[in-house]
Design an enzyme around this catalytic site. Structure first.
Site, PDB file in Angstrom:
ATOM      1  N   ASP A  49       0.832  -1.208   0.000  1.00  0.00           N
ATOM      2  CA  ASP A  49       0.000   0.000   0.000  1.00  0.00           C
ATOM      3  C   ASP A  49       0.866   1.256   0.000  1.00  0.00           C
ATOM      4  OD1 ASP A  49       0.872  -0.701   2.648  1.00  0.00           O
ATOM      5  OD2 ASP A  49      -0.395   0.907   3.397  1.00  0.00           O
ATOM      6  N   GLU A  50       0.226   2.362  -0.373  1.00  0.00           N
ATOM      7  CA  GLU A  50       0.779   3.695  -0.182  1.00  0.00           C
ATOM      8  C   GLU A  50       2.237   3.827  -0.633  1.00  0.00           C
ATOM      9  OE1 GLU A  50      -2.208   5.124   3.365  1.00  0.00           O
ATOM     10  OE2 GLU A  50      -0.290   4.295   4.011  1.00  0.00           O
TER      11      GLU A  50
END
Ligand SMILES: [Zn+2]
EC number: 3.2.1.52
Length: 294
Positions: free
Chosen positions: A75-76
């Site tokens: 993620d991210e």
């Protein structure tokens, strides 16, 4: 109880980059950030040394944790550094990673990284879990997807035939406030997930019976940026965890929030007996009423 470790890659790597700046695209220098956030400096996928680092870390992790699953995040991870990094661009060329209308070449570079680690873990008899961002590239084939940005990613993943753990932030983020009257709550990251909202989660909504088989279950997330003590952990978890447990083990047609709150009184007795720092659920009902009046 099986503990499943998460080592987030290729983003959320700032501490590793501070220690090994040569594994970032710019070479640093980097500093460990004392605050939470999403950072542009991520692992340089074009650098074989970074990949070797990941493989070495994973070798140690599987040595320590016997779990079938290893969570590798995904993620991210902003793509900005990769776009300008000669090593990453060279990797994109040599691996023939191509942009299409849904993905950039850099999205595919992230998938290259995830798939490479997945293959390594599969070869050791382990399976990976990744956050729903892994759907933005070519998803590693055997990956289990953890749906956190709402349920949409989990629905999409189940339709693609991936196993899914539902942890939509609007139902399952226990670091969110339990009341809209935040002045009387311990300082939290934001959001609003009252007990009744947790109870109302239907993790297989909008899936066919066949697709619903891919939903392994649900998960509560309690990120602790604003939670300094274990007493506050208890406060954020109890009794929302009881509601989520019932989401998991009760058939949809038998779920009944009023009935749940009646039985909750008995559970609160056990919390009291054990000296746990729970949030008073009947205060919760008052919150709901206040919300309805708005
Ligand atoms: Zn790079």
């Amino acid at each position: 109880i099986t503990v499943i470790p998460e080592v987030d890659l290729p983003g959320h790597m700032l501490a590793a980059l501070a220690a090994y700046p040569e594994m970032g695209c710019t070479g640093g220098p980097y500093e460990v950030c004392p605050r939470w956030g999403v950072f542009e400096d991520v692992l340089c996928i074009g650098n074989e040394k970074s990949m070797q680092f990941l493989e070495d870390v994973m070798a140690e992790i599987i040595d320590i944790f016997p779990s079938k699953y290893i969570h590798i995040g995904g993620d991210e991870a902003p793509r900005t550094r990769w776009e300008k990094c000669p090593k990453c661009q060279a990797r994109i060329r040599t691996e023939k990673l191509k942009a299409d209308k849904n993905h950039t070449a850099e999205d595919r570079l992230q998938s290259y990284c995830m798939t490479r680690i997945e293959k390594l873990l599969n070869s050791k008899g382990r399976q990976i879990i990744g956050w729903d961002e892994i759907l933005e590239g070519d998803v590693a084939p055997n990956a289990t997807v953890m749906s956190w940005r709402g349920s949409a990613g989990g629905i999409k993943a189940a339709q693609l035939g991936h196993d899914v753990i539902m942890t939509p932030n609007d139902y399952c983020y226990f670091d969110y406030y339990q009341s809209e009257d935040t002045r009387h709550e311990p300082f939290a990251i934001g959001g609003f997930v009252p007990l009744e909202k947790v109870y109302s989660l239907n993790p297989t909504a909008s899936l066919t019976e066949e697709q619903a088989k891919h939903i392994l279950g649900t998960q509560a997330n309690l990120w602790t940026e604003y939670i300094p003590t274990s007493e506050q952990v208890e406060y954020m978890v109890l009794p929302r965890m009881a509601a989520l447990a019932e989401v998991q083990w009760t058939q949809l047609e038998k779920k009944d929030y009023t009935n749940f709150t009646t039985r909750l009184a008995g559970l609160i007795g056990l919390y009291r007996r054990d000296g746990l720092n729970y949030r008073e659920p009947f205060r919760q009902q008052a919150d709901s009423t206040a919300t309805e009046k708005k």
